[in-house]
Design a protein around this motif. Structure first.
Motif, PDB file in Angstrom:
ATOM      1  N   VAL A 380       1.397  -0.992  -0.630  1.00 29.95           N
ATOM      2  CA  VAL A 380       0.314   0.182   0.003  1.00 29.95           C
ATOM      3  C   VAL A 380       0.560   1.222   0.477  1.00 29.95           C
ATOM      4  O   VAL A 380       0.674   1.958  -0.921  1.00 29.95           O
ATOM      5  CB  VAL A 380      -1.045  -0.167   1.291  1.00 29.95           C
ATOM      6  CG1 VAL A 380      -1.845   1.112   1.258  1.00 29.95           C
ATOM      7  CG2 VAL A 380      -1.940  -1.019   1.059  1.00 29.95           C
ATOM      8  N   GLU A 383       2.200   1.680  -3.076  1.00 33.06           N
ATOM      9  CA  GLU A 383       1.462   2.452  -4.430  1.00 33.06           C
ATOM     10  C   GLU A 383       0.999   4.340  -4.096  1.00 33.06           C
ATOM     11  O   GLU A 383       0.798   5.353  -4.921  1.00 33.06           O
ATOM     12  CB  GLU A 383       0.017   1.841  -4.005  1.00 33.06           C
ATOM     13  CG  GLU A 383       0.070   0.591  -4.474  1.00 33.06           C
ATOM     14  CD  GLU A 383      -1.277  -0.220  -4.387  1.00 33.06           C
ATOM     15  OE1 GLU A 383      -2.721   0.106  -5.250  1.00 33.06           O
ATOM     16  OE2 GLU A 383      -2.421  -0.582  -3.377  1.00 33.06           O
ATOM     17  N   LEU A 384       1.053   4.473  -2.552  1.00 28.35           N
ATOM     18  CA  LEU A 384       1.034   6.014  -2.623  1.00 28.35           C
ATOM     19  C   LEU A 384       2.472   6.445  -2.721  1.00 28.35           C
ATOM     20  O   LEU A 384       2.330   7.521  -3.261  1.00 28.35           O
ATOM     21  CB  LEU A 384       0.968   5.680  -1.333  1.00 28.35           C
ATOM     22  CG  LEU A 384      -0.618   5.806  -0.249  1.00 28.35           C
ATOM     23  CD1 LEU A 384      -0.259   5.557   1.418  1.00 28.35           C
ATOM     24  CD2 LEU A 384      -1.518   6.902  -0.959  1.00 28.35           C
ATOM     25  N   LYS A 388      -0.406   7.044  -6.235  1.00 27.83           N
ATOM     26  CA  LYS A 388      -1.849   6.765  -6.673  1.00 27.83           C
ATOM     27  C   LYS A 388      -2.289   7.130  -4.947  1.00 27.83           C
ATOM     28  O   LYS A 388      -1.522   7.222  -3.811  1.00 27.83           O
ATOM     29  CB  LYS A 388      -1.253   5.315  -6.247  1.00 27.83           C
ATOM     30  CG  LYS A 388      -2.661   4.983  -6.523  1.00 27.83           C
ATOM     31  CD  LYS A 388      -3.183   3.041  -6.786  1.00 27.83           C
ATOM     32  CE  LYS A 388      -4.683   2.758  -6.614  1.00 27.83           C
ATOM     33  NZ  LYS A 388      -4.761   1.158  -6.656  1.00 27.83           N
ATOM     34  N   VAL A 393      -6.690   3.636  -2.997  1.00 30.50           N
ATOM     35  CA  VAL A 393      -6.004   3.066  -2.009  1.00 30.50           C
ATOM     36  C   VAL A 393      -7.014   2.655  -1.332  1.00 30.50           C
ATOM     37  O   VAL A 393      -7.147   1.776  -0.182  1.00 30.50           O
ATOM     38  CB  VAL A 393      -4.325   3.747  -1.440  1.00 30.50           C
ATOM     39  CG1 VAL A 393      -3.809   2.877  -0.349  1.00 30.50           C
ATOM     40  CG2 VAL A 393      -3.418   4.122  -2.571  1.00 30.50           C
ATOM     41  N   TYR A 394      -6.963   4.420  -0.413  1.00 31.71           N
ATOM     42  CA  TYR A 394      -8.357   3.234   0.504  1.00 31.71           C
ATOM     43  C   TYR A 394      -9.584   3.735  -0.044  1.00 31.71           C
ATOM     44  O   TYR A 394     -11.395   3.034   1.093  1.00 31.71           O
ATOM     45  CB  TYR A 394      -8.324   4.398   1.757  1.00 31.71           C
ATOM     46  CG  TYR A 394      -6.893   4.044   2.715  1.00 31.71           C
ATOM     47  CD1 TYR A 394      -7.155   3.441   3.614  1.00 31.71           C
ATOM     48  CD2 TYR A 394      -5.395   5.022   2.291  1.00 31.71           C
ATOM     49  CE1 TYR A 394      -5.467   3.085   3.860  1.00 31.71           C
ATOM     50  CE2 TYR A 394      -4.436   4.711   2.888  1.00 31.71           C
ATOM     51  CZ  TYR A 394      -4.066   3.929   3.861  1.00 31.71           C
ATOM     52  OH  TYR A 394      -3.534   2.948   4.533  1.00 31.71           O
TER      53      TYR A 394
END
Length: 403
Positions: A380, A383-384, A388, A393-394
């Motif tokens: 995750v 990705e950030l 992203k 993501v969330y």
């Protein structure tokens, strides 16, 4: 020993309170039953009366009566359940109980329990920063509302509700206002919120007094049905022999509660901790910058909640409320719109009278080190870092405020 940053869960007894309580213990102390009609009993009763005056001094309102309880949980249950039972006995048309969605579990559970007495329980949503908006309250109010329960200071985020703005709408429909003030003592700038209340719950162990003692303060015109039955002490509202040393300790703790200078000192520590955490990047501060200085709640993006809890297991910090069931995401953060993944990856840091800058630096350093390690192996986080958005993501429409 690891620095203690979980004051919102409980505070240590102040040494001055401990010394004072020693006068009420042992064969040479004021240990007698305050209900006994003899000199030793009268002396104990005088100590209880003095502590009640000290509670009224906190509220700056002599119009309240004080019922001693085992803590705020019992006080919440007596306030909400006792009033509901009294209304049911009178067959009142007022059958609605409104509670803020971010209330302590003791309030939420006590409210749900009134459904057996025919009450209709409704939760009031809050905004993303944890505030109950006046318009939200006004839309929910009508002449059938019996009680509204609001915590002046939230136990997980430190958000301070604007009681002075909210109370007139409650009063206008003839409803009663209950304040779960367990986290408020020593953390509000003045006593004005208390003046608008009809019932107020307090717990000594939240302000450097002993565990096992609290109080419900209520307006004398209110009728409350007892939850406990026995010898008829305290006007029959809460039976049981009064624990004089604990009551005296609570009164003494109120005499030395945190003042403006101490709140200012804690505000500086709060800012110091916030700066440390924000240096990590992608940290969500849950609450408001103008909230109580003793609580800072932060979610760490790109970190899995269970892994974070395991990594910080040796630190004396909080994860949600220490009084609620463990494991799931905080209902408080959920009510503020936080996705479960972020709510689960949150930490409550709560400061107090004995917290130092060295404590702040030590805890912040350990947290930063462990968050960086977890992010290093987090898909995750990758990705950030790749650009992203946190919304994608969330899975949220409106991103939380990122530090």
């Amino acid at each position: 020993m690891t620095p203690y940053l979980d004051y919102a869960a409980t505070t240590p007894v102040d040494p001055r309170v401990s010394r004072f309580m020693a006068r009420f213990e042992g064969p040479d102390g004021f240990f007698a039953n305050p209900g006994s009609d003899h000199p030793a009993g009268h002396a104990a009763a005088s100590a209880v009366d003095e502590a009640a005056h000290q509670v009224l001094g906190l509220l700056n309102d002599p119009g309240f009566r004080v019922i001693w309880t085992s803590g705020a949980t019992e006080a919440d249950n007596l306030a909400i359940g006792g009033l509901a039972r009294a209304l049911d006995r009178r067959d009142s048309r007022r059958r609605r109980v409104l509670v803020v969605a971010t209330e302590h579990s003791a309030v939420l559970a006590a409210a749900r329990a009134t459904m057996s007495a025919g009450m209709q329980v409704e939760t009031l949503p809050v905004s993303g920063d944890g505030l109950l908006e006046v318009s939200t309250l006004e839309q929910a109010l009508d002449d059938n509302v019996a009680l509204v329960s609001i915590a002046p200071v939230n136990n997980e985020t430190g958000v301070i509700q604007d009681i002075e703005t909210l109370a007139p709408a409650i009063r206008a429909v003839g409803a009663r206002l209950h304040l779960d003030a367990a986290q408020a003592v020593g953390h509000l700038p003045d006593d004005r919120p208390y003046r608008h209340a009809d019932l107020i719950s307090l717990s000594a162990h939240k302000f450097y007094g002993p565990k096992g003692i609290g109080a419900l303060c209520y307006r004398p015109e209110l009728r409350l049905e007892p939850l406990l039955h026995g010898g008829g002490q305290q006007g029959g509202i809460r039976s049981g022999t009064l624990p004089v040393p604990l009551i005296a300790g609570m009164g003494e703790a109120l005499q030395i509660r945190d003042d403006h200078d101490e709140r200012t000192r804690q505000r500086g520590l709060h800012q110091r901790l916030s700066q440390h955490l924000e240096g990590l990047g992608d940290v969500v501060i849950n609450g408001r910058r103008d909230g109580s200085a003793h609580v800072l709640n932060a979610s760490f993006a790109g970190v899995q909640g269970e892994a974070l809890r395991a990594a910080l297991a040796d630190l004396s910090v909080g994860f949600g409320s220490a009084c609620s069931s463990r494991g799931g995401p905080s209902h408080v953060l959920r009510a503020m719109g936080r996705p479960d993944a972020l709510a689960h990856a949150s930490v409550r840091f709560s400061l107090g009278r004995f917290t130092t800058e060295r404590d702040i630096d030590a805890v912040a350093g350990r947290v930063a080190d462990r968050v960086r390690r977890l992010r290093a192996i987090s898909p995750v986080w990758r990705e950030l870092q790749a650009g992203k958005s946190i919304e994608d993501v969330y899975g949220v429409t409106t991103p939380p405020g990122m530090a």
